[in-house]
Design an enzyme around this catalytic site. Structure first.
Site, short mmCIF file in Angstrom:
data_model
loop_
_atom_site.label_atom_id
_atom_site.label_comp_id
_atom_site.label_asym_id
_atom_site.label_seq_id
_atom_site.Cartn_x
_atom_site.Cartn_y
_atom_site.Cartn_z
CG ASP A 21 20.23 6.36 11.27
OD1 ASP A 21 20.48 6.39 10.04
OD2 ASP A 21 20.62 5.45 12.02
CG HIS A 38 17.84 10.72 1.49
ND1 HIS A 38 18.30 10.55 2.78
CD2 HIS A 38 18.65 9.95 0.70
CE1 HIS A 38 19.35 9.72 2.77
NE2 HIS A 38 19.57 9.34 1.52
CG LEU A 132 13.76 26.78 16.04
CD1 LEU A 132 14.23 26.13 17.33
CD2 LEU A 132 12.89 25.81 15.24
#
Length: 240
Positions: A21, A38, A132
């Site tokens: 956020d 962004h 991962l």
């Protein structure tokens, strides 16, 4: 001593989820359009993924695009989709280099055809990686996910494949998008907001929550390590 040095490698969270956020706020504070926030947030995704892989985290889930985000201005949604496709193409070689497997959760049928194809190719190209697992929540909301699970369970009951008395928490979990992924141990939300915004509502039942005022474009490796160190100072009771 850095937070990375303070971390006990023997007590790492297996799964970290992040609500990324503050991109729009970061851009507004600097007089830029929201899309610039962004774009800068992509750097944070790269840094955080690298940090998680380096330290030995098994799963990292990033809330990239919610079902509610489709209601934003068309210009922003189009720019986000273009950024998504561009980033996927550019980052796939790096994911493979770092042995990172890409997974997705969410209503991917709503993605534009081009974005969906690029995503599918990246999923296929990284499927064999064993390090991962980077999980992107795309066109995702927890209420959509749970509603979908209920519909699937109802169909099984209707078809005589499942007795209503046999519906358990495990049965519900097996019908969620995250059925092959362990529940998060740690949830991080950036930008100072104190809510979970329709994200992994079922899966967060016993997750430790960590909130930071840092906006997502400014989030770096040491911020992740600080959150992990904070997590390790807690006593988890799992409702007991």
């Amino acid at each position: 001593m850095t937070y990375k040095e303070k971390i006990d490698k023997a007590r790492l969270p297996q799964h970290i989820a992040i609500i990324m956020d503050g991109n729009g706020r970061w851009a507004k504070e600097r007089g830029f359009d929201r899309i610039v926030g962004h774009q800068n947030g992509v750097v944070s995704v790269r840094e955080t993924t690298e940090a998680a892989a380096e330290i030995g985290i098994k799963y990292l889930t990033l809330y990239a695009f919610s079902t509610e985000n489709w209601g934003r201005k068309k210009e922003e949604v189009d720019a986000l989709m273009e950024l998504l496709v561009d980033t996927i193409e550019k980052e796939t070689p790096t994911l493979n280099k770092n042995n990172v497997r890409l997974l997705t959760i969410g209503d991917l049928k709503r993605l534009p055809e081009g974005a969906a194809k690029k995503m599918a190719k990246c999923l296929d190209d990284t499927a064999g990686n064993t390090g991962l697992s980077l999980v992107l929540a795309l066109s995702y909301s927890s209420r959509w996910e749970i509603t979908n699970a209920v519909k699937e369970i109802c169909e099984e009951v209707k078809d005589g494949k499942l007795n209503p008395d046999d519906i358990t928490a495990d049965v519900i979990s097996r019908h969620l998008d995250t059925k092959s992924i362990p529940d998060p141990d740690l949830l991080i939300r950036t930008s100072g907001e104190l809510r979970i915004s329709n994200f992994l509502l079922w899966q967060l039942a016993y997750t430790e929550l960590y909130f930071t005022d840092v906006n997502w474009p400014d989030f770096r490796k040491e911020n992740l390590y600080e959150a992990i160190y904070n997590f390790q100072q807690r006593e988890r009771r799992f409702g007991k």
